[in-house]
Design an enzyme around this catalytic site. Sequence first.
Site, PDB file in Angstrom:
ATOM      1  N   ASN A  10       0.871  -1.182   0.000  1.00 40.33           N
ATOM      2  CA  ASN A  10       0.000   0.000   0.000  1.00 40.33           C
ATOM      3  C   ASN A  10       0.903   1.225   0.000  1.00 40.33           C
ATOM      4  OD1 ASN A  10      -1.838   2.047   0.429  1.00 40.33           O
ATOM      5  ND2 ASN A  10      -2.297   1.480   2.548  1.00 40.33           N
ATOM      6  N   LYS A  12       0.092   4.212  -0.147  1.00 39.13           N
ATOM      7  CA  LYS A  12      -0.554   5.376   0.459  1.00 39.13           C
ATOM      8  C   LYS A  12      -0.383   6.582  -0.480  1.00 39.13           C
ATOM      9  CE  LYS A  12      -0.260   3.371   5.021  1.00 39.13           C
ATOM     10  NZ  LYS A  12      -0.179   3.600   6.448  1.00 39.13           N
ATOM     11  N   HIS A  95      -9.707   1.218   4.904  1.00 38.52           N
ATOM     12  CA  HIS A  95      -8.426   1.396   5.589  1.00 38.52           C
ATOM     13  C   HIS A  95      -8.638   2.325   6.781  1.00 38.52           C
ATOM     14  CE1 HIS A  95      -4.284   2.583   6.400  1.00 38.52           C
ATOM     15  NE2 HIS A  95      -3.916   1.497   5.731  1.00 38.52           N
ATOM     16  N   GLU A  97      -7.110   4.738   7.844  1.00 36.22           N
ATOM     17  CA  GLU A  97      -6.957   6.170   7.542  1.00 36.22           C
ATOM     18  C   GLU A  97      -8.221   6.718   6.878  1.00 36.22           C
ATOM     19  OE1 GLU A  97      -2.179   5.457   7.154  1.00 36.22           O
ATOM     20  OE2 GLU A  97      -3.368   5.698   5.317  1.00 36.22           O
ATOM     21  N   GLU A 166      -5.469  -4.802  10.607  1.00 41.98           N
ATOM     22  CA  GLU A 166      -4.463  -3.763  10.836  1.00 41.98           C
ATOM     23  C   GLU A 166      -4.712  -3.115  12.183  1.00 41.98           C
ATOM     24  OE1 GLU A 166      -4.851  -0.682   7.826  1.00 41.98           O
ATOM     25  OE2 GLU A 166      -6.879  -0.367   8.533  1.00 41.98           O
ATOM     26  N   GLY A 172       2.564   2.395  11.066  1.00 40.65           N
ATOM     27  CA  GLY A 172       3.485   3.521  10.934  1.00 40.65           C
ATOM     28  C   GLY A 172       4.091   3.969  12.251  1.00 40.65           C
ATOM     29  N   SER A 210       2.577  -2.655  10.285  1.00 38.16           N
ATOM     30  CA  SER A 210       4.037  -2.491  10.235  1.00 38.16           C
ATOM     31  C   SER A 210       4.782  -3.800   9.979  1.00 38.16           C
ATOM     32  CB  SER A 210       4.564  -1.828  11.522  1.00 38.16           C
ATOM     33  OG  SER A 210       4.051  -0.521  11.636  1.00 38.16           O
TER      34      SER A 210
END
Length: 253
Positions: A10, A12, A95, A97, A166, A172, A210
């Site tokens: 991904n 991003k 996701h 985010e 996730e 991150g 991660s």
Amino acid sequence: MEKKKLIAGNWKMNGNLEANDALVRALVAGMKDAACSVAVCVPAPYLGQVQLLKAGSALELGAQDVSPHAQGAYTGEVSAPMLREFGVRYAIVGHSERRQYHGETDALVAEKAKTALAHGVTPIVCVGETLAEREAGQTEEVVKRQLAAVIHVNGHCISEIVVAYEPVWAIGTGKTATPEMAQQVHGLLRKQLGAATSHAERVHILYGGSMNAANAASLLAQPDIDGGLVGGASLKAADFLQIVAAASKKNQE
């Protein structure tokens, strides 16, 4: 035969024409002997570029989002039929985010998954808890609620999706769930899928917190971890290829 592991990168909101060119060429050259499935989920403007760069290779193309609508007056949205025209195999939906910054609800994520499936795009459905939710002991409740919404809307097609766990607290941040912590949640998700379909074993459940070159092998050794949704490490060809190699090795064991 055991299903192949799946490693999906991904990117991003990263990349540019020059960097993408170098990265995809390096991936294509470096994964010639890969025994696992490999995909890169790239920003929408670069789908055409990456489609051409990966031509003739086993590298699959993915998008980072998809509209719940097939067409219409939805300015700025990208539809599943558009993605299919660019040879897109996967689309990430829900996701963390998107949930956090764009207010995506469980119901919207389920609709996006449904639309993707209807147009031949495999949704990578993301589920996961925040640090506050984990510390409050709500991990199981949160991930089951998020997946239940998708199962409810997609019923008989549910074995066609990919799930990515996730843990939001491990994205991150450099923190990762231990392989045992990750397996515990993956086992829960497999059991939940098993109650909805007799083909739960077919579903890839990826770990997306991660995963990197150093921890990939130990995570992929777990019985219900079928691959990874890789963030930062997918932007570095050498790191990403190390993860692909670890997944390939597991498939060949």
